[in-house]
Design a protein around this motif. Structure first.
Motif, PDB file in Angstrom:
ATOM      1  N   GLN A 135       0.831  -1.207   0.000  1.00 29.20           N
ATOM      2  CA  GLN A 135       0.000   0.000   0.000  1.00 29.20           C
ATOM      3  C   GLN A 135       0.865   1.256   0.000  1.00 29.20           C
ATOM      4  O   GLN A 135       0.545   2.227  -0.697  1.00 29.20           O
ATOM      5  N   GLN A 136       1.940   1.242   0.768  1.00 28.00           N
ATOM      6  CA  GLN A 136       2.828   2.401   0.778  1.00 28.00           C
ATOM      7  C   GLN A 136       3.425   2.657  -0.606  1.00 28.00           C
ATOM      8  O   GLN A 136       3.577   3.821  -1.029  1.00 28.00           O
ATOM      9  N   MET A 137       3.744   1.583  -1.325  1.00 28.67           N
ATOM     10  CA  MET A 137       4.254   1.731  -2.689  1.00 28.67           C
ATOM     11  C   MET A 137       3.191   2.331  -3.602  1.00 28.67           C
ATOM     12  O   MET A 137       3.490   3.180  -4.449  1.00 28.67           O
ATOM     13  N   MET A 138       1.941   1.895  -3.425  1.00 29.81           N
ATOM     14  CA  MET A 138       0.839   2.437  -4.226  1.00 29.81           C
ATOM     15  C   MET A 138       0.643   3.920  -3.931  1.00 29.81           C
ATOM     16  O   MET A 138       0.476   4.732  -4.846  1.00 29.81           O
ATOM     17  N   VAL A 139       0.662   4.275  -2.651  1.00 34.54           N
ATOM     18  CA  VAL A 139       0.482   5.674  -2.270  1.00 34.54           C
ATOM     19  C   VAL A 139       1.600   6.526  -2.867  1.00 34.54           C
ATOM     20  O   VAL A 139       1.355   7.611  -3.425  1.00 34.54           O
ATOM     21  N   GLN A 140       2.838   6.034  -2.774  1.00 34.42           N
ATOM     22  CA  GLN A 140       3.967   6.780  -3.327  1.00 34.42           C
ATOM     23  C   GLN A 140       3.815   6.962  -4.830  1.00 34.42           C
ATOM     24  O   GLN A 140       4.089   8.046  -5.370  1.00 34.42           O
ATOM     25  N   LEU A 141       3.357   5.916  -5.525  1.00 30.01           N
ATOM     26  CA  LEU A 141       3.165   5.996  -6.969  1.00 30.01           C
ATOM     27  C   LEU A 141       2.173   7.095  -7.332  1.00 30.01           C
ATOM     28  O   LEU A 141       2.469   7.971  -8.152  1.00 30.01           O
ATOM     29  N   TYR A 142       0.995   7.073  -6.710  1.00 34.40           N
ATOM     30  CA  TYR A 142      -0.049   8.009  -7.120  1.00 34.40           C
ATOM     31  C   TYR A 142       0.207   9.425  -6.605  1.00 34.40           C
ATOM     32  O   TYR A 142      -0.192  10.397  -7.260  1.00 34.40           O
ATOM     33  N   GLU A 143       0.885   9.555  -5.467  1.00 38.41           N
ATOM     34  CA  GLU A 143       1.265  10.895  -5.021  1.00 38.41           C
ATOM     35  C   GLU A 143       2.305  11.497  -5.954  1.00 38.41           C
ATOM     36  O   GLU A 143       2.288  12.704  -6.239  1.00 38.41           O
ATOM     37  N   THR A 144       3.215  10.660  -6.450  1.00 38.55           N
ATOM     38  CA  THR A 144       4.220  11.134  -7.405  1.00 38.55           C
ATOM     39  C   THR A 144       3.566  11.597  -8.699  1.00 38.55           C
ATOM     40  O   THR A 144       3.972  12.599  -9.291  1.00 38.55           O
ATOM     41  N   VAL A 145       2.541  10.876  -9.126  1.00 35.53           N
ATOM     42  CA  VAL A 145       1.807  11.269 -10.332  1.00 35.53           C
ATOM     43  C   VAL A 145       1.114  12.604 -10.118  1.00 35.53           C
ATOM     44  O   VAL A 145       1.013  13.424 -11.044  1.00 35.53           O
ATOM     45  N   GLY A 146       0.618  12.851  -8.897  1.00 35.68           N
ATOM     46  CA  GLY A 146      -0.035  14.121  -8.610  1.00 35.68           C
ATOM     47  C   GLY A 146      -1.398  14.002  -7.955  1.00 35.68           C
ATOM     48  O   GLY A 146      -2.164  14.977  -7.953  1.00 35.68           O
ATOM     49  N   TYR A 147      -1.698  12.831  -7.378  1.00 41.73           N
ATOM     50  CA  TYR A 147      -2.987  12.630  -6.727  1.00 41.73           C
ATOM     51  C   TYR A 147      -2.815  12.571  -5.213  1.00 41.73           C
ATOM     52  O   TYR A 147      -1.909  11.914  -4.703  1.00 41.73           O
ATOM     53  N   GLN A 148      -3.701  13.247  -4.504  1.00 46.37           N
ATOM     54  CA  GLN A 148      -3.692  13.180  -3.046  1.00 46.37           C
ATOM     55  C   GLN A 148      -4.200  11.816  -2.601  1.00 46.37           C
ATOM     56  O   GLN A 148      -5.193  11.303  -3.131  1.00 46.37           O
ATOM     57  N   CYS A 149      -3.536  11.224  -1.630  1.00 47.81           N
ATOM     58  CA  CYS A 149      -3.906   9.906  -1.117  1.00 47.81           C
ATOM     59  C   CYS A 149      -4.063   9.973   0.401  1.00 47.81           C
ATOM     60  O   CYS A 149      -3.254  10.610   1.082  1.00 47.81           O
ATOM     61  N   LEU A 150      -5.085   9.291   0.900  1.00 47.61           N
ATOM     62  CA  LEU A 150      -5.277   9.161   2.342  1.00 47.61           C
ATOM     63  C   LEU A 150      -5.400   7.683   2.677  1.00 47.61           C
ATOM     64  O   LEU A 150      -6.013   6.909   1.927  1.00 47.61           O
ATOM     65  N   GLN A 151      -4.827   7.291   3.822  1.00 54.42           N
ATOM     66  CA  GLN A 151      -4.933   5.917   4.289  1.00 54.42           C
ATOM     67  C   GLN A 151      -5.834   5.918   5.524  1.00 54.42           C
ATOM     68  O   GLN A 151      -5.514   6.569   6.516  1.00 54.42           O
ATOM     69  N   VAL A 152      -6.946   5.180   5.435  1.00 53.62           N
ATOM     70  CA  VAL A 152      -7.941   5.246   6.503  1.00 53.62           C
ATOM     71  C   VAL A 152      -8.456   3.841   6.831  1.00 53.62           C
ATOM     72  O   VAL A 152      -8.221   2.881   6.099  1.00 53.62           O
ATOM     73  N   SER A 153      -9.169   3.774   7.927  1.00 52.02           N
ATOM     74  CA  SER A 153      -9.972   2.604   8.261  1.00 52.02           C
ATOM     75  C   SER A 153     -11.375   3.098   8.589  1.00 52.02           C
ATOM     76  O   SER A 153     -11.582   3.716   9.638  1.00 52.02           O
ATOM     77  N   ALA A 154     -12.310   2.848   7.697  1.00 52.07           N
ATOM     78  CA  ALA A 154     -13.693   3.260   7.961  1.00 52.07           C
ATOM     79  C   ALA A 154     -14.251   2.507   9.163  1.00 52.07           C
ATOM     80  O   ALA A 154     -15.100   3.033   9.889  1.00 52.07           O
ATOM     81  N   ALA A 155     -13.768   1.290   9.383  1.00 51.13           N
ATOM     82  CA  ALA A 155     -14.291   0.479  10.484  1.00 51.13           C
ATOM     83  C   ALA A 155     -13.903   1.047  11.843  1.00 51.13           C
ATOM     84  O   ALA A 155     -14.700   1.043  12.788  1.00 51.13           O
ATOM     85  N   THR A 156     -12.677   1.556  11.971  1.00 57.02           N
ATOM     86  CA  THR A 156     -12.193   2.048  13.258  1.00 57.02           C
ATOM     87  C   THR A 156     -12.211   3.579  13.356  1.00 57.02           C
ATOM     88  O   THR A 156     -12.078   4.123  14.446  1.00 57.02           O
ATOM     89  N   GLY A 157     -12.363   4.246  12.212  1.00 56.63           N
ATOM     90  CA  GLY A 157     -12.337   5.705  12.200  1.00 56.63           C
ATOM     91  C   GLY A 157     -10.954   6.288  12.008  1.00 56.63           C
ATOM     92  O   GLY A 157     -10.789   7.517  11.916  1.00 56.63           O
ATOM     93  N   GLU A 158      -9.931   5.442  11.917  1.00 52.24           N
ATOM     94  CA  GLU A 158      -8.563   5.907  11.742  1.00 52.24           C
ATOM     95  C   GLU A 158      -8.424   6.719  10.449  1.00 52.24           C
ATOM     96  O   GLU A 158      -8.850   6.290   9.378  1.00 52.24           O
ATOM     97  N   GLY A 159      -7.830   7.904  10.553  1.00 54.35           N
ATOM     98  CA  GLY A 159      -7.560   8.730   9.385  1.00 54.35           C
ATOM     99  C   GLY A 159      -8.703   9.613   8.929  1.00 54.35           C
ATOM    100  O   GLY A 159      -8.520  10.467   8.064  1.00 54.35           O
ATOM    101  N   LEU A 160      -9.892   9.442   9.504  1.00 51.19           N
ATOM    102  CA  LEU A 160     -11.044  10.217   9.037  1.00 51.19           C
ATOM    103  C   LEU A 160     -10.957  11.685   9.429  1.00 51.19           C
ATOM    104  O   LEU A 160     -11.578  12.538   8.790  1.00 51.19           O
ATOM    105  N   ASP A 161     -10.173  12.002  10.475  1.00 57.42           N
ATOM    106  CA  ASP A 161     -10.002  13.407  10.845  1.00 57.42           C
ATOM    107  C   ASP A 161      -9.256  14.175   9.767  1.00 57.42           C
ATOM    108  O   ASP A 161      -9.388  15.397   9.656  1.00 57.42           O
ATOM    109  N   MET A 162      -8.492  13.464   8.930  1.00 54.43           N
ATOM    110  CA  MET A 162      -7.811  14.101   7.809  1.00 54.43           C
ATOM    111  C   MET A 162      -8.755  14.266   6.616  1.00 54.43           C
ATOM    112  O   MET A 162      -8.577  15.167   5.788  1.00 54.43           O
TER     113      MET A 162
END
Length: 327
Positions: A135-162
């Motif tokens: 997943q980190q490799m995927m995030v790095q790929l798409y951020e390099t291309v120019g897309y904002q990426c967020l890593q979250v867990s909808a089940a636990t709420g992790e990352g939703l504050d971002m």
């Protein structure tokens, strides 16, 4: 009478009129929009004119929309939503795995219709160490291309504050494969909406459809704005809304591109477009030509192989008579 389409069940359209009244409306079978052959000529987000009998008789010009090839009718399209400020593409690297080809086709279609996309990598709480690395490799790929990426867990709420601040004051389309957790995410963002969720199919590790129609959902106001109510108002001049809204859509297995000419496709891949300006030939297809800056960038790893393969697959769409569900 003008109104905003806030729900599409396939046969009925719920339209919120200027006075806030909700009307269930229909369209005539021969309704067409300016030559677009679509399985759903009216989409959530459309500003429409409704006559006194409850028929939708006209649609205001759209500022944008997300469109894909219809699954069963290769020469027709399916409009996912119209007049959106941005799209969240919910993806998962496991349980189920979202293919890079699907991601790239969605991104290219959004580029074509000028819809900004944020990639939401969901289910981070379920990943093994190896999957986290991928997943980190995927995030790095798409951020390099120019897309904002967020890593979250909808089940636990992790990352939703971002995520929440990115939705304020905007109409946001949610899309993704079945089973990636769109309904769970909306349930976290909109307490009390209680969308139905389902377990993955054990046989195929694939999602089951829990959302069967498209609907615009009002987001509660941010605590930083001191509470209050969020209103939904259709504007006769452009369908503007007060507040923030999510457009929930059914999960899709594939994303067939629609109405793209081969020579246009490279322009919808940000990094390929950047390098293509240095190609020897103006009409370079970036497949075999001498002096192709894109092929050189690919060889030097400035363009990811997965992105280039997605580009090639879209070039091949014109040669096929049938939509390929694997995407």
């Amino acid at each position: 009478m003008k109104g905003l389409v806030v729900k599409n069940t396939g046969s009925w359209y719920t339209v919120r009129m200027d006075d806030g009244q909700l009307l269930d409306c229909k369209v005539k079978g021969n309704f067409r929009i300016k030559g677009i052959r679509s399985t759903n000529p009216v989409a959530v987000g459309d500003v429409v004119t409704v006559n006194e009998d409850g028929w939708i008789v006209d649609i205001d010009d759209r500022r944008n929309y997300i469109i894909r090839k219809s699954i069963n009718l290769s020469k027709q399209s399916h409009i996912i939503a119209a007049n959106v400020d941005q799209a969240l593409l919910i993806v998962t690297v496991a349980n189920p795995q979202t293919s890079t080809t699907f991601i790239d086709r969605f991104l290219a279609s959004a580029e074509a219709y000028r819809v900004p996309v944020i990639l939401i990598f969901n289910k981070t709480d379920l990943l093994s160490e190896e999957e986290q690395h991928y997943q980190q490799m995927m995030v790095q790929l798409y951020e390099t291309v120019g897309y904002q990426c967020l890593q979250v867990s909808a089940a636990t709420g992790e990352g939703l504050d971002m995520l929440r601040p990115l939705l304020e004051g905007k109409i946001t389309l949610l899309s993704g494969n079945s089973g990636v957790g769109k309904s769970t995410l909306i349930n976290q963002l909109v307490p009390g909406v209680n969308l139905r969720t389902a377990e993955l199919s054990e046989a195929h590790n694939a999602g089951q459809h829990t959302t069967t129609f498209s609907e615009m959902i009002s987001l509660p106001p941010s605590p930083s704005h001191g509470g209050g109510t969020t209103t939904c108002k259709a504007s006769p001049l452009g369908g503007g809304l007060e507040g923030a809204f999510l457009i929930d859509t059914p999960g899709i297995k594939g994303f067939g591109t629609f109405d793209m000419e081969p020579e246009e496709i490279s322009g919808y891949f940000k990094e390929i477009f950047r390098f293509s300006k240095d190609c020897r030939f103006n009409n370079c297809t970036h497949t075999h030509e001498p002096g192709c800056a894109v092929l050189e960038a690919l060889e030097n790893h400035y363009i990811a192989q997965s992105r280039y393969q997605s580009y090639l697959s879209m070039l091949q769409d014109k040669d096929e008579s049938k939509y390929r569900e694997a995407y």
